[in-house]
Enzyme design. Sequence first.
Site, PDB file in Angstrom:
ATOM      1  N   GLY A 130       0.847  -1.194   0.000  1.00 30.12           N
ATOM      2  CA  GLY A 130       0.000   0.000   0.000  1.00 30.12           C
ATOM      3  C   GLY A 130       0.876   1.235   0.000  1.00 30.12           C
ATOM      4  O   GLY A 130       2.105   1.128  -0.034  1.00 30.12           O
TER       5      GLY A 130
ATOM      6  N   MET B 299       2.386   4.976   1.586  1.00 23.70           N
ATOM      7  CA  MET B 299       2.915   5.346   2.908  1.00 23.70           C
ATOM      8  C   MET B 299       1.737   5.670   3.850  1.00 23.70           C
ATOM      9  O   MET B 299       0.677   6.095   3.393  1.00 23.70           O
ATOM     10  CB  MET B 299       3.850   6.557   2.798  1.00 23.70           C
TER      11      MET B 299
ATOM     12  N   SER C 297      -0.249   3.771   5.374  1.00 20.06           N
ATOM     13  CA  SER C 297      -1.456   2.942   5.265  1.00 20.06           C
ATOM     14  C   SER C 297      -1.517   1.857   6.341  1.00 20.06           C
ATOM     15  O   SER C 297      -2.464   1.073   6.367  1.00 20.06           O
ATOM     16  CB  SER C 297      -1.534   2.321   3.866  1.00 20.06           C
ATOM     17  N   GLY C 298      -0.507   1.778   7.190  1.00 18.40           N
ATOM     18  CA  GLY C 298      -0.543   0.809   8.286  1.00 18.40           C
ATOM     19  C   GLY C 298       0.109  -0.525   7.957  1.00 18.40           C
ATOM     20  O   GLY C 298      -0.173  -1.541   8.593  1.00 18.40           O
TER      21      GLY C 298
ATOM     22  N   GLU D 208       9.775  -2.942   4.808  1.00 17.20           N
ATOM     23  CA  GLU D 208      10.328  -2.081   3.750  1.00 17.20           C
ATOM     24  C   GLU D 208      11.002  -2.916   2.656  1.00 17.20           C
ATOM     25  O   GLU D 208      12.127  -2.619   2.223  1.00 17.20           O
ATOM     26  CB  GLU D 208      11.357  -1.090   4.354  1.00 17.20           C
TER      27      GLU D 208
ATOM     28  N   CYS E  10      -8.317  15.094   0.584  1.00 18.11           N
ATOM     29  CA  CYS E  10      -9.788  15.077   0.715  1.00 18.11           C
ATOM     30  C   CYS E  10     -10.272  14.409   1.991  1.00 18.11           C
ATOM     31  O   CYS E  10     -11.461  14.476   2.317  1.00 18.11           O
ATOM     32  CB  CYS E  10     -10.428  14.434  -0.517  1.00 18.11           C
TER      33      CYS E  10
ATOM     34  N   ILE F 126      14.343   6.676  -4.855  1.00 10.18           N
ATOM     35  CA  ILE F 126      14.846   6.063  -3.618  1.00 10.18           C
ATOM     36  C   ILE F 126      15.265   7.224  -2.735  1.00 10.18           C
ATOM     37  O   ILE F 126      16.303   7.857  -2.967  1.00 10.18           O
ATOM     38  CB  ILE F 126      16.063   5.133  -3.876  1.00 10.18           C
TER      39      ILE F 126
ATOM     40  N   GLY G 203      12.453   8.962   3.972  1.00 10.97           N
ATOM     41  CA  GLY G 203      11.889  10.147   4.620  1.00 10.97           C
ATOM     42  C   GLY G 203      10.470   9.920   5.078  1.00 10.97           C
ATOM     43  O   GLY G 203       9.922   8.825   4.901  1.00 10.97           O
TER      44      GLY G 203
ATOM     45  N   CYS H 180      -5.462   9.960  -2.598  1.00 13.25           N
ATOM     46  CA  CYS H 180      -6.285   9.131  -3.496  1.00 13.25           C
ATOM     47  C   CYS H 180      -5.911   9.507  -4.938  1.00 13.25           C
ATOM     48  O   CYS H 180      -5.230  10.512  -5.173  1.00 13.25           O
ATOM     49  CB  CYS H 180      -7.769   9.341  -3.216  1.00 13.25           C
TER      50      CYS H 180
HETATM   51  N1  LIG Z   1      -2.746   9.765   6.108  1.00 12.83           N
HETATM   52  C1  LIG Z   1      -2.772   8.803   7.031  1.00 12.83           C
HETATM   53  N2  LIG Z   1      -3.602   7.747   6.891  1.00 12.83           N
HETATM   54  C2  LIG Z   1      -3.623   6.763   7.813  1.00 12.83           C
HETATM   55  N3  LIG Z   1      -2.846   6.750   8.913  1.00 12.83           N
HETATM   56  C3  LIG Z   1      -1.976   7.749   9.101  1.00 12.83           C
HETATM   57  C4  LIG Z   1      -1.908   8.841   8.173  1.00 12.83           C
HETATM   58  N4  LIG Z   1      -0.945   9.678   8.623  1.00 12.83           N
HETATM   59  C5  LIG Z   1      -0.459   9.160   9.765  1.00 12.83           C
HETATM   60  N5  LIG Z   1      -1.060   7.984  10.070  1.00 12.83           N
HETATM   61  C6  LIG Z   1      -0.683   7.137  11.202  1.00 12.83           C
HETATM   62  O1  LIG Z   1       0.154   6.146  10.651  1.00 12.83           O
HETATM   63  C7  LIG Z   1      -0.145   4.879  11.234  1.00 12.83           C
HETATM   64  C8  LIG Z   1       0.336   3.764  10.311  1.00 12.83           C
HETATM   65  O2  LIG Z   1       1.738   3.767  10.350  1.00 12.83           O
HETATM   66  P1  LIG Z   1       2.628   2.618   9.722  1.00 12.83           P
HETATM   67  O3  LIG Z   1       4.037   2.942  10.123  1.00 12.83           O
HETATM   68  O4  LIG Z   1       2.086   1.269  10.103  1.00 12.83           O
HETATM   69  O5  LIG Z   1       2.385   2.846   8.152  1.00 12.83           O
HETATM   70  P2  LIG Z   1       3.196   2.269   6.921  1.00 12.83           P
HETATM   71  O6  LIG Z   1       2.212   1.939   5.855  1.00 12.83           O
HETATM   72  O7  LIG Z   1       4.106   1.160   7.358  1.00 12.83           O
HETATM   73  O8  LIG Z   1       4.050   3.560   6.483  1.00 12.83           O
HETATM   74  P3  LIG Z   1       5.456   3.712   5.727  1.00 12.83           P
HETATM   75  O9  LIG Z   1       5.282   3.181   4.320  1.00 12.83           O
HETATM   76  O10 LIG Z   1       5.765   5.161   5.739  1.00 12.83           O
HETATM   77  O11 LIG Z   1       6.472   2.896   6.491  1.00 12.83           O
HETATM   78  C9  LIG Z   1      -1.633   4.929  11.450  1.00 12.83           C
HETATM   79  O12 LIG Z   1      -2.031   4.040  12.475  1.00 12.83           O
HETATM   80  C10 LIG Z   1      -1.848   6.388  11.865  1.00 12.83           C
HETATM   81  O13 LIG Z   1      -1.661   6.536  13.259  1.00 12.83           O
HETATM   82  C1  LIG Z   2       6.839   6.732  -2.042  1.00 14.48           C
HETATM   83  C2  LIG Z   2       8.298   6.542  -1.804  1.00 14.48           C
HETATM   84  C3  LIG Z   2       8.814   6.362  -0.529  1.00 14.48           C
HETATM   85  N1  LIG Z   2      10.139   6.167  -0.317  1.00 14.48           N
HETATM   86  C4  LIG Z   2      10.666   5.916   1.030  1.00 14.48           C
HETATM   87  C5  LIG Z   2      10.220   6.876   2.108  1.00 14.48           C
HETATM   88  C6  LIG Z   2      10.242   6.007   3.351  1.00 14.48           C
HETATM   89  O1  LIG Z   2      11.562   6.034   3.899  1.00 14.48           O
HETATM   90  C7  LIG Z   2       9.914   4.616   2.807  1.00 14.48           C
HETATM   91  C8  LIG Z   2       8.461   4.224   2.951  1.00 14.48           C
HETATM   92  O2  LIG Z   2       8.196   3.692   4.134  1.00 14.48           O
HETATM   93  O3  LIG Z   2      10.206   4.643   1.429  1.00 14.48           O
HETATM   94  C9  LIG Z   2      11.037   6.154  -1.398  1.00 14.48           C
HETATM   95  O4  LIG Z   2      12.253   5.970  -1.217  1.00 14.48           O
HETATM   96  N2  LIG Z   2      10.546   6.346  -2.672  1.00 14.48           N
HETATM   97  C10 LIG Z   2       9.217   6.534  -2.931  1.00 14.48           C
HETATM   98  O5  LIG Z   2       8.837   6.694  -4.110  1.00 14.48           O
HETATM   99 ZN   LIG Z   3      -8.252  12.531  -1.991  1.00 17.20          ZN
END
Ligand SMILES: Nc1ncnc2c1ncn2[C@@H]1O[C@H](COP(=O)(O)OP(=O)(O)OP(=O)(O)O)[C@@H](O)[C@H]1O
Ligand SMILES: Cc1cn([C@H]2C[C@H](O)[C@@H](CO)O2)c(=O)[nH]c1=O
Ligand SMILES: [Zn+2]
Length: 197
Positions: A10, A12, A14-15, A84, A143, A161, A164, A173
Site C-alpha cells: 500500500g 505510505m 497505510s498501516g 520495507e 480530501c 529512492i 523520509g 487518493c
Molecule cells: N494519512 C494517514 N492515513 C492513515 N494513517 C496515518 C496517516 N498519517 C499518519 N497515520 C498514522 O500512521 C499509522 C500507520 O503507520 P505505519 O508505520 O504502520 O504505516 P506504513 O504503511 O508502514 O508507512 P510507511 O510506508 O511510511 O512505512 C496509522 O495508524 C496512523 O496513526
Molecule cells: C513513495 C516513496 C517512498 N520512499 C521511502 C520513504 C520512506 O523512507 C519509505 C516508505 O516507508 O520509502 C522512497 O524511497 N521512494 C518513494 O517513491
Molecule cells: Zn483525496
Amino acid sequence: MSGKLTVIVGPMYSGKTTELLSYLEIYKLGKKKTLLFKPALDVRYGTDVVKTHSGLEAQAVSVEFSKDMLPHLQEKIDAVFIDEVQFFDKDLIKVVRKLLDENVNVFCAGLDMTFKQNPFETTMLLLALANEVIKKRAVCHVCGEHNATLTYKISDNDSEIDVGGKEKYIAVCRDCYNKLAGSGHGASSGGSDEDNR
Ligand SMILES: Nc1ncnc2c1ncn2[C@@H]1O[C@H](COP(=O)(O)OP(=O)(O)OP(=O)(O)O)[C@@H](O)[C@H]1O
Ligand SMILES: Cc1cn([C@H]2C[C@H](O)[C@@H](CO)O2)c(=O)[nH]c1=O
Ligand SMILES: [Zn+2]
C-alpha cells in the site's frame, strides 16, 4: 508443510508496518521463534528498530543485502518478518523461497509503487509469489477519505529512492494525486516513466 508467504502493500501511512507487527505479536504470544529484518538503508528511526508512524516499536536485524539474512537463519525459526521490502535487492525472492521450502512462514511489508507510480520490482516479485496479499489504504491527505492508494512527493527531489517521512511524502487518493500533479506542485508532477516515454 511448506511455509506461507503473506505480503502487505500500500502507500505510505497505510498501516503496513502496524499490520506486520500485529502478526509478529501473535507469534510472540504463542512463544514461537521469530526474526524481524529491515533494510540498512532505512535509518528513519535508527538502525536496529522498526517503528510505526503511531509509535509502535520492535527490535529488528538491519541488513544491507538480502543474502545477509542467511547467517541469521541457521537455527529453526517459525516465522520471518521483513519490513520495507521495496529497498531490498531481487535476491530476496530466493531467500523467501528457501524459507518457504524449509516450512517457515514469511510476512513481508512494503511499498508497491514509487511516488511516480512505478512498481517497486522486489515488491512486485514477492506479490507474484504470495499466498496472501493484503492491500492497505491510507487517509487521503487532501480530501480526508480513507481511499489513499498512492504516495505523492511534496519535496522537489526527484529521486525514487529517498528515505523520509511527512516532510517529503503524503498519502493521496488517485483523484487528488492527479489534481496535485496537474498543478505542477512537488516531484510527483513529473509523471511516471511510462508518461515520459
Ligand atoms: N494519512 C494517514 N492515513 C492513515 N494513517 C496515518 C496517516 N498519517 C499518519 N497515520 C498514522 O500512521 C499509522 C500507520 O503507520 P505505519 O508505520 O504502520 O504505516 P506504513 O504503511 O508502514 O508507512 P510507511 O510506508 O511510511 O512505512 C496509522 O495508524 C496512523 O496513526
Ligand atoms: C513513495 C516513496 C517512498 N520512499 C521511502 C520513504 C520512506 O523512507 C519509505 C516508505 O516507508 O520509502 C522512497 O524511497 N521512494 C518513494 O517513491
Ligand atoms: Zn483525496
